[in-house]
Design a protein around this motif. Structure first.
Motif, mmCIF file in Angstrom:
data_model
loop_
_atom_site.group_PDB
_atom_site.id
_atom_site.type_symbol
_atom_site.label_atom_id
_atom_site.label_comp_id
_atom_site.label_asym_id
_atom_site.label_seq_id
_atom_site.Cartn_x
_atom_site.Cartn_y
_atom_site.Cartn_z
ATOM 1 N N ARG A 19 0.837 -1.198 0.000
ATOM 2 C CA ARG A 19 0.000 0.000 0.000
ATOM 3 C C ARG A 19 0.873 1.249 0.000
ATOM 4 O O ARG A 19 1.772 1.369 0.820
ATOM 5 N N ASP A 21 0.356 4.964 0.746
ATOM 6 C CA ASP A 21 -0.630 5.892 1.300
ATOM 7 C C ASP A 21 0.055 6.928 2.184
ATOM 8 O O ASP A 21 1.281 7.008 2.219
ATOM 9 N N SER A 22 -0.726 7.706 2.889
ATOM 10 C CA SER A 22 -0.177 8.814 3.675
ATOM 11 C C SER A 22 0.745 8.354 4.802
ATOM 12 O O SER A 22 1.586 9.128 5.253
ATOM 13 N N THR A 23 0.611 7.115 5.241
ATOM 14 C CA THR A 23 1.478 6.649 6.327
ATOM 15 C C THR A 23 2.911 6.395 5.872
ATOM 16 O O THR A 23 3.823 6.421 6.691
ATOM 17 N N TYR A 50 -2.864 -0.838 -3.173
ATOM 18 C CA TYR A 50 -3.672 0.350 -2.869
ATOM 19 C C TYR A 50 -2.800 1.583 -3.057
ATOM 20 O O TYR A 50 -1.610 1.568 -2.744
ATOM 21 N N ILE A 51 -3.403 2.655 -3.553
ATOM 22 C CA ILE A 51 -2.710 3.939 -3.640
ATOM 23 C C ILE A 51 -3.679 5.049 -3.265
ATOM 24 O O ILE A 51 -4.815 5.080 -3.736
ATOM 25 N N SER A 52 -3.243 5.929 -2.372
ATOM 26 C CA SER A 52 -4.059 7.069 -1.950
ATOM 27 C C SER A 52 -3.614 8.304 -2.715
ATOM 28 O O SER A 52 -2.684 8.263 -3.525
ATOM 29 N N SER A 53 -4.237 9.428 -2.408
ATOM 30 C CA SER A 53 -3.839 10.678 -3.052
ATOM 31 C C SER A 53 -2.391 11.032 -2.702
ATOM 32 O O SER A 53 -1.669 11.583 -3.530
ATOM 33 N N ALA A 54 -1.957 10.680 -1.495
ATOM 34 C CA ALA A 54 -0.564 10.924 -1.113
ATOM 35 C C ALA A 54 0.373 10.066 -1.965
ATOM 36 O O ALA A 54 1.452 10.510 -2.364
ATOM 37 N N GLY A 55 -0.040 8.865 -2.274
ATOM 38 C CA GLY A 55 0.742 7.992 -3.146
ATOM 39 C C GLY A 55 0.769 8.504 -4.568
ATOM 40 O O GLY A 55 1.815 8.458 -5.241
ATOM 41 N N VAL A 85 -7.938 4.283 -10.347
ATOM 42 C CA VAL A 85 -7.555 5.446 -9.534
ATOM 43 C C VAL A 85 -6.752 6.433 -10.382
ATOM 44 O O VAL A 85 -6.998 7.640 -10.355
ATOM 45 N N SER A 89 -8.181 10.165 -11.536
ATOM 46 C CA SER A 89 -7.390 11.336 -11.140
ATOM 47 C C SER A 89 -6.879 12.122 -12.343
ATOM 48 O O SER A 89 -6.372 13.229 -12.192
#
Length: 108
Positions: A19, A21-23, A50-55, A85, A89
């Motif tokens: 993942r 992400d932000s962490t 998984y990828i978040s906006s931070a990623g 995603v 985006s």
């Protein structure tokens, strides 16, 4: 999240696993910049779950830095849910992609 770097004659291949992400985004970005000596990079996302906006930001920052320096960046192996995603985006319209590592290296 684990990251593995493979250096080939054409590019540095970054394998992302897990993942993004932000962490862990800041640590991943730092590790990538410490390990890319080449002007060409293939980011293999085939094991990215998984990828978040931070990623997404990490991917964009790496791609833009390489572009400014005259290098190439190719994103490869996007799983369908990760591709969605990137598509939503708008990143698919600005990033070069390939189906797999071999196709990405051939594109470079």
């Amino acid at each position: 999240m684990s990251i593995k770097f493979d250096k080939t004659e054409k590019a540095v291949v970054i394998h992302l696993n897990g993942r993004l992400d932000s962490t862990n985004a800041a640590a991943v970005e730092k590790e990538i910049f410490e390990n890319i000596e080449s002007a060409n990079v293939v980011m293999d996302a085939s094991s990215l779950d998984y990828i978040s906006s931070a990623g997404l930001r990490v991917v964009l920052v790496v791609a833009k830095k390489l572009q400014r320096e005259g290098g190439r960046f190719v994103l490869s192996g996007l799983q369908p849910h990760i591709r969605d995603v990137f598509d939503i985006s708008g990143f698919l319209s600005i990033l070069e992609t390939a189906d797999d590592r071999e196709a990405a290296l051939a594109a470079i």
